[in-house]
Design a protein around this motif. Structure first.
Motif, PDB file in Angstrom:
ATOM      1  N   LYS A  43       0.838  -1.201   0.000  1.00  0.00           N
ATOM      2  CA  LYS A  43       0.000   0.000   0.000  1.00  0.00           C
ATOM      3  C   LYS A  43       0.877   1.257   0.000  1.00  0.00           C
ATOM      4  CE  LYS A  43      -3.512   2.420   2.674  1.00  0.00           C
ATOM      5  NZ  LYS A  43      -4.314   2.428   3.889  1.00  0.00           N
ATOM      6  N   VAL A  53      -4.121   3.302  -2.985  1.00  0.00           N
ATOM      7  CA  VAL A  53      -5.296   2.471  -2.724  1.00  0.00           C
ATOM      8  C   VAL A  53      -5.616   2.558  -1.239  1.00  0.00           C
ATOM      9  CG1 VAL A  53      -4.819   0.891  -4.639  1.00  0.00           C
ATOM     10  CG2 VAL A  53      -3.917   0.379  -2.379  1.00  0.00           C
ATOM     11  N   THR A  54      -6.852   2.231  -0.873  1.00  0.00           N
ATOM     12  CA  THR A  54      -7.252   2.334   0.532  1.00  0.00           C
ATOM     13  C   THR A  54      -6.959   1.078   1.323  1.00  0.00           C
ATOM     14  OG1 THR A  54      -9.491   1.667  -0.069  1.00  0.00           O
ATOM     15  CG2 THR A  54      -9.058   4.032   0.073  1.00  0.00           C
ATOM     16  N   ASP A  55      -6.944  -0.074   0.669  1.00  0.00           N
ATOM     17  CA  ASP A  55      -6.753  -1.319   1.393  1.00  0.00           C
ATOM     18  C   ASP A  55      -6.043  -2.327   0.500  1.00  0.00           C
ATOM     19  OD1 ASP A  55      -7.000  -2.917   3.679  1.00  0.00           O
ATOM     20  OD2 ASP A  55      -8.802  -3.881   2.896  1.00  0.00           O
ATOM     21  N   VAL A  56      -5.188  -3.145   1.088  1.00  0.00           N
ATOM     22  CA  VAL A  56      -4.452  -4.178   0.365  1.00  0.00           C
ATOM     23  C   VAL A  56      -4.557  -5.478   1.159  1.00  0.00           C
ATOM     24  CG1 VAL A  56      -2.195  -4.914  -0.484  1.00  0.00           C
ATOM     25  CG2 VAL A  56      -2.837  -2.510  -0.624  1.00  0.00           C
ATOM     26  N   ASP A  60      -3.746  -9.678  -2.625  1.00  0.00           N
ATOM     27  CA  ASP A  60      -3.239  -8.576  -3.458  1.00  0.00           C
ATOM     28  C   ASP A  60      -1.714  -8.553  -3.436  1.00  0.00           C
ATOM     29  OD1 ASP A  60      -5.836  -7.643  -4.047  1.00  0.00           O
ATOM     30  OD2 ASP A  60      -5.833  -6.283  -2.313  1.00  0.00           O
ATOM     31  N   VAL A 120      -6.634  -2.408  -6.384  1.00  0.00           N
ATOM     32  CA  VAL A 120      -5.295  -3.000  -6.433  1.00  0.00           C
ATOM     33  C   VAL A 120      -5.071  -3.683  -7.786  1.00  0.00           C
ATOM     34  CG1 VAL A 120      -3.663  -4.605  -5.375  1.00  0.00           C
ATOM     35  CG2 VAL A 120      -5.148  -3.205  -3.922  1.00  0.00           C
TER      36      VAL A 120
END
Length: 184
Positions: A43, A53-56, A60, A120
């Motif tokens: 991230k 991105v907000t979340d990984v 991912d 992602v």
């Protein structure tokens, strides 16, 4: 780019896809160092690369590492004048096709709009497309592996005489020059 990202990652390569392959350092050394140790690091790197991105997730991260290694293998094969592995080419093409990012101009700078559903994959698609552009483009004969001790990183030799030897003069080039001075 945050100070943390500057300390953790090398972001000095002109080619985005090759910058991504530099998330492993000292590839040719005795102890290669993985810089994408967890999803938070991926991230951080994506944010530093303009692909925030907000979340990984762990999946991912695994997909990103697979893409990174494919880019590195294909780039190194091209640099060595070797045949490309068909599986690597398929993976690169599939990851590029899976992304749905759109190029945008924001505040007079190029950027990317990633989808909300799978940002992602979109970011990895941007990296894969960038790799395809370089690896299959008119300058592919200028792709090289760094000759710095332990490095072997990929770079695009844009020097007039096509005689550049290091991925970065500030890192690998300086190490070589310092070792020569010390040897004298």
């Amino acid at each position: 780019m945050t100070e943390d990202a500057r300390r953790v990652f090398r972001m000095d390569n002109e080619v985005l896809a090759f910058r991504f392959t530099a998330t492993v350092s000292d590839r040719a050394g005795l102890a290669p160092r993985e810089r994408l140790a967890d999803p938070a690091r991926l991230k951080m790197w994506l944010g530093a690369a303009g692909l925030g991105v907000t979340d990984v997730s762990q999946t991912d991260l695994e997909n990103a590492v697979e893409l990174r290694e494919v880019i590195y293998r294909v780039g190194s094969a091209i640099a060595a004048g070797e045949q490309l592995e068909p599986k690597d080419v398929r993976t690169l093409n599939a990851m590029a096709a899976a992304g749905h990012a759109k190029a945008v101009l924001r505040h007079e700078r190029a950027g990317w709009n990633l989808t909300e559903t799978d940002p992602v994959s979109d970011a990895l698609g941007v990296l894969a497309a960038d790799a395809i552009h370089i690896l299959g483009g008119p300058d592919r004969s200028r792709i090289k592996n760094c000759e710095g001790p332990g490095c072997a990183g990929l770079f695009l030799d844009t020097s007039r005489g096509a005689n550049r030897r290091w991925c970065s003069m500030n890192t690998c080039g300086n190490k070589v020059k310092k070792s020569r001075i010390t040897a004298r």
